[in-house]
Write a protein that holds these residues in place. Structure first.
Motif: not given
Length: 94
Positions: A1-23
């Motif tokens: 079974m493939e592991e799936i990671i969930i990313a939770l948080g704010d704009s730093i993870f969402a990529g706000y003002l970075a065209d969605g190209k976040s960490f």
């Protein structure tokens, strides 16, 4: 079974003002990650989200939260308390 990671948080993870190209965007090249980050998310909002969250088989969680609390002048004690509760909720949900 493939592991799936969930990313939770704010704009730093969402990529706000970075065209969605976040960490997280860059990590998705090498990992299976579902990004549930929301710009403006506070520790209290994330805690409330997790209380109602139905686990969908995620193996790990990446979290970036707290910056918006400080921008809204919430104190360190409250932010630390919320982060500890977030960790507790995640542990209970495995």
């Amino acid at each position: 079974m493939e592991e799936i990671i969930i990313a939770l948080g704010d704009s730093i993870f969402a990529g706000y003002l970075a065209d969605g190209k976040s960490f997280i965007y860059h990590l998705k090249k090498d990992f299976n990650i579902e990004n549930k980050a929301v710009p403006g998310e506070s520790t209290g909002q994330l805690k409330d989200f997790l209380l109602d969250f139905k686990d969908e088989g995620y193996s790990h969680a990446l979290i970036h939260v707290g910056i918006n609390d400080f921008l809204q002048l919430r104190g360190f004690v409250l932010v630390k308390k919320n982060i500890r509760e977030i960790i507790k909720i995640l542990k209970e949900k495995n």
